[in-house]
Motif scaffolding. Structure first.
Motif, PDB file in Angstrom:
ATOM      1  N   LYS A 289       0.877  -1.297  -0.171  1.00  0.00           N
ATOM      2  CA  LYS A 289       0.038  -0.173   0.028  1.00  0.00           C
ATOM      3  C   LYS A 289       0.985   1.306  -0.109  1.00  0.00           C
ATOM      4  O   LYS A 289       1.974   1.271   0.649  1.00  0.00           O
ATOM      5  CB  LYS A 289      -0.906   0.103   1.215  1.00  0.00           C
ATOM      6  N   THR A 290       0.378   2.195  -0.512  1.00  0.00           N
ATOM      7  CA  THR A 290       1.116   3.571  -0.586  1.00  0.00           C
ATOM      8  C   THR A 290       0.518   4.193   0.718  1.00  0.00           C
ATOM      9  O   THR A 290      -0.555   4.270   0.794  1.00  0.00           O
ATOM     10  CB  THR A 290       0.676   4.137  -1.931  1.00  0.00           C
ATOM     11  N   SER A 291       1.815   4.674   1.396  1.00  0.00           N
ATOM     12  CA  SER A 291       1.404   5.238   2.809  1.00  0.00           C
ATOM     13  C   SER A 291       0.166   6.482   2.644  1.00  0.00           C
ATOM     14  O   SER A 291       0.263   7.311   1.748  1.00  0.00           O
ATOM     15  CB  SER A 291       2.595   5.697   3.482  1.00  0.00           C
ATOM     16  N   GLY A 292      -0.678   6.362   3.450  1.00  0.00           N
ATOM     17  CA  GLY A 292      -1.685   7.522   3.788  1.00  0.00           C
ATOM     18  C   GLY A 292      -2.745   7.335   2.666  1.00  0.00           C
ATOM     19  O   GLY A 292      -3.544   8.295   2.642  1.00  0.00           O
ATOM     20  N   PRO A 302     -10.881   1.248  -2.102  1.00  0.00           N
ATOM     21  CA  PRO A 302     -11.472   2.107  -1.200  1.00  0.00           C
ATOM     22  C   PRO A 302     -11.830   1.270   0.201  1.00  0.00           C
ATOM     23  O   PRO A 302     -11.857   1.758   1.362  1.00  0.00           O
ATOM     24  CB  PRO A 302     -12.676   2.732  -1.550  1.00  0.00           C
ATOM     25  N   GLU A 303     -12.378   0.076  -0.013  1.00  0.00           N
ATOM     26  CA  GLU A 303     -12.904  -0.952   1.132  1.00  0.00           C
ATOM     27  C   GLU A 303     -11.817  -1.174   2.011  1.00  0.00           C
ATOM     28  O   GLU A 303     -12.121  -1.502   3.302  1.00  0.00           O
ATOM     29  CB  GLU A 303     -13.459  -2.248   0.467  1.00  0.00           C
ATOM     30  N   LEU A 304     -10.503  -1.488   1.434  1.00  0.00           N
ATOM     31  CA  LEU A 304      -9.415  -1.600   2.539  1.00  0.00           C
ATOM     32  C   LEU A 304      -8.909  -0.338   3.352  1.00  0.00           C
ATOM     33  O   LEU A 304      -8.299  -0.543   4.194  1.00  0.00           O
ATOM     34  CB  LEU A 304      -8.301  -2.223   1.728  1.00  0.00           C
ATOM     35  N   GLY A 305      -9.165   0.765   2.866  1.00  0.00           N
ATOM     36  CA  GLY A 305      -9.414   2.080   3.848  1.00  0.00           C
ATOM     37  C   GLY A 305      -7.611   2.501   3.620  1.00  0.00           C
ATOM     38  O   GLY A 305      -6.910   1.919   2.857  1.00  0.00           O
ATOM     39  N   THR A 306      -7.468   3.544   4.524  1.00  0.00           N
ATOM     40  CA  THR A 306      -6.138   4.203   4.449  1.00  0.00           C
ATOM     41  C   THR A 306      -5.261   3.940   5.532  1.00  0.00           C
ATOM     42  O   THR A 306      -4.064   4.332   5.420  1.00  0.00           O
ATOM     43  CB  THR A 306      -6.225   5.518   4.406  1.00  0.00           C
ATOM     44  N   LEU A 307      -5.460   3.155   6.518  1.00  0.00           N
ATOM     45  CA  LEU A 307      -4.895   2.688   7.847  1.00  0.00           C
ATOM     46  C   LEU A 307      -4.153   1.461   7.778  1.00  0.00           C
ATOM     47  O   LEU A 307      -3.059   1.364   8.713  1.00  0.00           O
ATOM     48  CB  LEU A 307      -5.855   2.812   9.076  1.00  0.00           C
ATOM     49  N   ALA A 308      -4.349   0.508   6.642  1.00  0.00           N
ATOM     50  CA  ALA A 308      -3.440  -0.835   6.662  1.00  0.00           C
ATOM     51  C   ALA A 308      -2.090  -0.693   6.759  1.00  0.00           C
ATOM     52  O   ALA A 308      -1.545   0.630   5.705  1.00  0.00           O
ATOM     53  CB  ALA A 308      -4.296  -1.496   5.488  1.00  0.00           C
ATOM     54  N   ASN A 309      -1.337  -1.480   7.065  1.00  0.00           N
ATOM     55  CA  ASN A 309       0.005  -1.350   6.901  1.00  0.00           C
ATOM     56  C   ASN A 309       0.405  -3.034   6.853  1.00  0.00           C
ATOM     57  O   ASN A 309       0.878  -3.577   7.493  1.00  0.00           O
ATOM     58  CB  ASN A 309       0.788  -0.987   8.120  1.00  0.00           C
ATOM     59  N   PRO A 310       0.316  -3.515   5.367  1.00  0.00           N
ATOM     60  CA  PRO A 310       0.679  -4.808   5.156  1.00  0.00           C
ATOM     61  C   PRO A 310       1.862  -5.431   5.336  1.00  0.00           C
ATOM     62  O   PRO A 310       2.784  -4.442   5.143  1.00  0.00           O
ATOM     63  CB  PRO A 310      -0.069  -5.047   3.722  1.00  0.00           C
ATOM     64  N   PHE A 311       2.387  -6.650   5.747  1.00  0.00           N
ATOM     65  CA  PHE A 311       3.398  -6.998   5.795  1.00  0.00           C
ATOM     66  C   PHE A 311       3.943  -7.501   4.239  1.00  0.00           C
ATOM     67  O   PHE A 311       3.019  -7.289   3.164  1.00  0.00           O
ATOM     68  CB  PHE A 311       3.550  -8.545   6.612  1.00  0.00           C
ATOM     69  N   ASN A 312       4.923  -8.040   4.111  1.00  0.00           N
ATOM     70  CA  ASN A 312       5.326  -8.593   2.709  1.00  0.00           C
ATOM     71  C   ASN A 312       4.553  -9.932   2.821  1.00  0.00           C
ATOM     72  O   ASN A 312       4.037 -10.669   3.345  1.00  0.00           O
ATOM     73  CB  ASN A 312       6.964  -9.285   3.019  1.00  0.00           C
ATOM     74  N   SER A 313       3.830  -9.850   1.489  1.00  0.00           N
ATOM     75  CA  SER A 313       2.570 -10.792   1.293  1.00  0.00           C
ATOM     76  C   SER A 313       3.141 -12.150   0.888  1.00  0.00           C
ATOM     77  O   SER A 313       4.086 -12.393   0.199  1.00  0.00           O
ATOM     78  CB  SER A 313       1.649 -10.478   0.185  1.00  0.00           C
ATOM     79  N   ILE A 314       2.147 -13.044   1.370  1.00  0.00           N
ATOM     80  CA  ILE A 314       2.261 -14.574   0.945  1.00  0.00           C
ATOM     81  C   ILE A 314       2.117 -14.536  -0.604  1.00  0.00           C
ATOM     82  O   ILE A 314       1.473 -13.901  -1.171  1.00  0.00           O
ATOM     83  CB  ILE A 314       1.171 -15.420   1.784  1.00  0.00           C
ATOM     84  N   THR A 315       2.950 -15.427  -1.253  1.00  0.00           N
ATOM     85  CA  THR A 315       3.195 -15.360  -2.664  1.00  0.00           C
ATOM     86  C   THR A 315       2.496 -16.693  -3.372  1.00  0.00           C
ATOM     87  O   THR A 315       3.173 -17.812  -2.950  1.00  0.00           O
ATOM     88  CB  THR A 315       4.536 -15.057  -3.400  1.00  0.00           C
ATOM     89  N   PRO A 316       1.718 -16.724  -4.292  1.00  0.00           N
ATOM     90  CA  PRO A 316       1.095 -17.869  -4.721  1.00  0.00           C
ATOM     91  C   PRO A 316       2.321 -18.662  -5.759  1.00  0.00           C
ATOM     92  O   PRO A 316       3.119 -17.883  -6.439  1.00  0.00           O
ATOM     93  CB  PRO A 316      -0.285 -17.559  -5.792  1.00  0.00           C
ATOM     94  N   SER A 317       2.447 -19.944  -5.778  1.00  0.00           N
ATOM     95  CA  SER A 317       2.966 -20.583  -6.613  1.00  0.00           C
ATOM     96  C   SER A 317       2.618 -20.756  -7.836  1.00  0.00           C
ATOM     97  O   SER A 317       1.447 -20.599  -8.237  1.00  0.00           O
ATOM     98  CB  SER A 317       3.321 -22.057  -5.940  1.00  0.00           C
ATOM     99  N   GLU A 318       3.694 -20.962  -8.831  1.00  0.00           N
ATOM    100  CA  GLU A 318       3.241 -21.309 -10.301  1.00  0.00           C
ATOM    101  C   GLU A 318       2.224 -22.422 -10.369  1.00  0.00           C
ATOM    102  O   GLU A 318       1.223 -22.506 -11.239  1.00  0.00           O
ATOM    103  CB  GLU A 318       4.296 -21.464 -10.970  1.00  0.00           C
ATOM    104  N   TYR A 319       2.329 -23.347  -9.380  1.00  0.00           N
ATOM    105  CA  TYR A 319       1.405 -24.660  -9.529  1.00  0.00           C
ATOM    106  C   TYR A 319      -0.103 -23.966  -9.105  1.00  0.00           C
ATOM    107  O   TYR A 319      -1.067 -24.364  -9.795  1.00  0.00           O
ATOM    108  CB  TYR A 319       2.037 -25.705  -8.587  1.00  0.00           C
TER     109      TYR A 319
END
Length: 501
Positions: A289-292, A302-319
């Protein structure tokens, strides 16, 4: 095992029922401990004791547990320094294994005390079986987690009421996991008829009902390759839940709580001014997310809002990406290529071949920093139907197996149904793939791979080829966690970790 000395006199007791009801009690931390002599004199007091049995689940079903069960599999990985994500666990550094061991045995201890004291409570005898059955089902859940995570573990069902009992329990050796599961199955079969014969959503405060007991019977039986017992338990669930088609796919999103398809969810809640009991699971599934702002990887959400601070995301495999037909609606729920018709930046990278993010099934609207109030889905009806498909296939009942698999496929899209039975082994492979499509993120993929005997091979053939850290570190013994060193020492060496030597 971790047993705190101020708990063994009796079970942890929640506050008395108030205007918020049992659900509020399950969200609040109890502030007192009450001995059995001063408690268990009414049904409401027994219910209060049972509420304490749920409490460790909020600390178990959290972000680290999700990583260990879903982001260390053939479906996904996490580029992180977290020990579990890198397969750098050991008895000295057991990662999430430390908390899982302690919290599950804490839950076992609470359930043992509740079950024993409900049997001896001064309430009408006809009211006891359902109450005791709830404690029995919760205890089975804790042992299901323990045996799935550690394989052979100490097994006991006695209440810890004095120092002598505590000393005895701390010296119990590991019991064969198959024997533990058989014991739990017998007990669940005894109490399931006494629990409410209703969907969880139809039970006040979404408490445990018979389908949860039957679901646990089926899970334990599949581990033991007791396919007849699994099939019988799943048929009991079908009598209550009916046709899967009546339950919309959108209800499987984590934000949609306690919908009719649900069999068991761990309850979380968040509000700006009220009670907060949150997890960090959504932070591992949300695009950067872009801060702020409410801009996530270049797209306004918009539904996720402006306050979230996600971690490095789980990545799906090619499989994982390859499993979905383009017409499968679950593809856009699990894998986020775009939002409202606008493509995220990452999937558009590398000439349009970039990885998608994990999808909106896991996102939490209005997430506050890293905290989300989504419920964590543990068991739901589609899982039960796929379990029945697997068991029926093993038992040679091909018509039932096809019916169940196509019921799940057909809910997604009728064109995905299988026309003909492909053969026993081929059918099982399709069940494995369908469980991935339908249940990703629901705390079970690693355990499925382990019980199928394919964990090391499947991870080596998939995510290990995409993420060098997994390739370098994964070993066959990582299918189970080691018992933490401190527990081995506490047992006086009775507990051991031979696979990790």
């Amino acid at each position: 095992m971790t047993l705190r000395k101020h708990i063994f006199p009796a079970i942890l007791i929640a506050a008395t029922l108030a205007a918020g009801g049992c659900q509020k009690m399950l969200e609040e931390k109890p502030n007192s401990f009450v001995g059995p002599d001063g408690f268990y004199k009414s049904v409401s007091q027994c219910v209060s004791a049972l509420n304490g049995c749920y409490i460790p689940l909020n600390s178990i079903y959290a972000g680290d547990f999700m990583i260990s069960l879903e982001a260390t599999t053939d479906l996904a990985f996490l580029n992180s320094s977290q020990l579990d994500a890198k397969f750098e666990i050991s008895p000295a550094n057991p990662g999430i294994g430390d908390n899982i061991w302690s919290l599950c045995y804490q839950g076992v201890m609470y359930c043992n005390a509740a079950a024993y004291n409900i049997r001896n409570a001064t309430i009408p005898d006809e009211q006891k079986p359902a109450l005791e059955g709830e404690a029995v089902a919760l205890r089975a859940l804790y042992y299901y987690i323990l045996t799935s995570n550690f394989q052979d573990v100490p097994f006991y069902t006695e209440p810890v009421s004095n120092l002598s009992a505590l000393d005895k329990i701390m010296k119990i050796p590991r019991m064969d996991a198959g024997d533990t599961r058989d014991s739990l199955i017998r007990e669940l079969q005894r109490f399931a008829p006494s629990l409410p014969q209703a969907r969880t959503s139809d039970v006040p405060q979404n408490r445990i009902s018979a389908p949860m007991a039957y679901m646990l019977i089926g899970k334990l039986a599949l581990w033991n390759k007791d396919y007849a017992t699994c099939a019988a338990a799943m048929e009991e669930i079908r009598k209550i839940y009916g046709q899967l088609a009546q339950y919309p796919l959108s209800d499987t999103w984590f934000r949609n709580k306690n919908k009719p398809e649900s069999i068991f969810e761990v309850q979380f809640t968040w509000s700006a001014t009220g009670l907060k009991k949150t997890s960090t699971v959504a932070a591992f599934f949300t695009p950067p997310k872009t801060s702020g702002t409410s801009t996530y990887d270049g797209v306004n959400v918009p539904e996720l809002g402006t306050l979230a601070n996600p971690f490095n995301s789980i990545t799906p495999s090619e499989y994982m990406m390859s499993l979905y037909d383009i017409i499968d609606p679950r593809r856009e729920m699990i894998l986020a290529y775009s939002y409202n018709g606008t493509w995220f930046k990452r999937p558009m990278g590398s000439n349009g071949t970039g990885k998608p993010w994990m999808g909106p099934k896991f996102w939490c609207p209005g997430m506050d920093n890293i905290a989300d109030g989504n419920n964590q889905k543990v068991f739901r009806y589609a899982d039960a139907i796929l379990m029945l498909a697997e068991a029926a296939n093993e038992l040679g009942n091909t018509d039932l197996a096809m019916q169940c698999l196509n019921e799940v496929k057909g809910r997604a899209d009728e064109s995905l149904r299988l026309d003909t039975y492909p053969g026993k082994n081929e059918f099982l492979e399709e069940v494995k793939a369908e469980r991935a499509r339908e249940l990703m993120g629901e705390y079970g993929r690693k355990w499925d791979l382990v019980r199928w005997g394919t964990f090391f091979q499947r991870v080596s053939e998939t995510t290990a080829l995409e993420y060098q850290t997994i390739k370098d570190n994964i070993r066959p013994y990582h299918e189970f966690y080691p018992i933490p060193d401190k527990e081995v020492v506490r047992s006086g060496g009775i507990l051991t970790n031979p696979a990790y030597k």
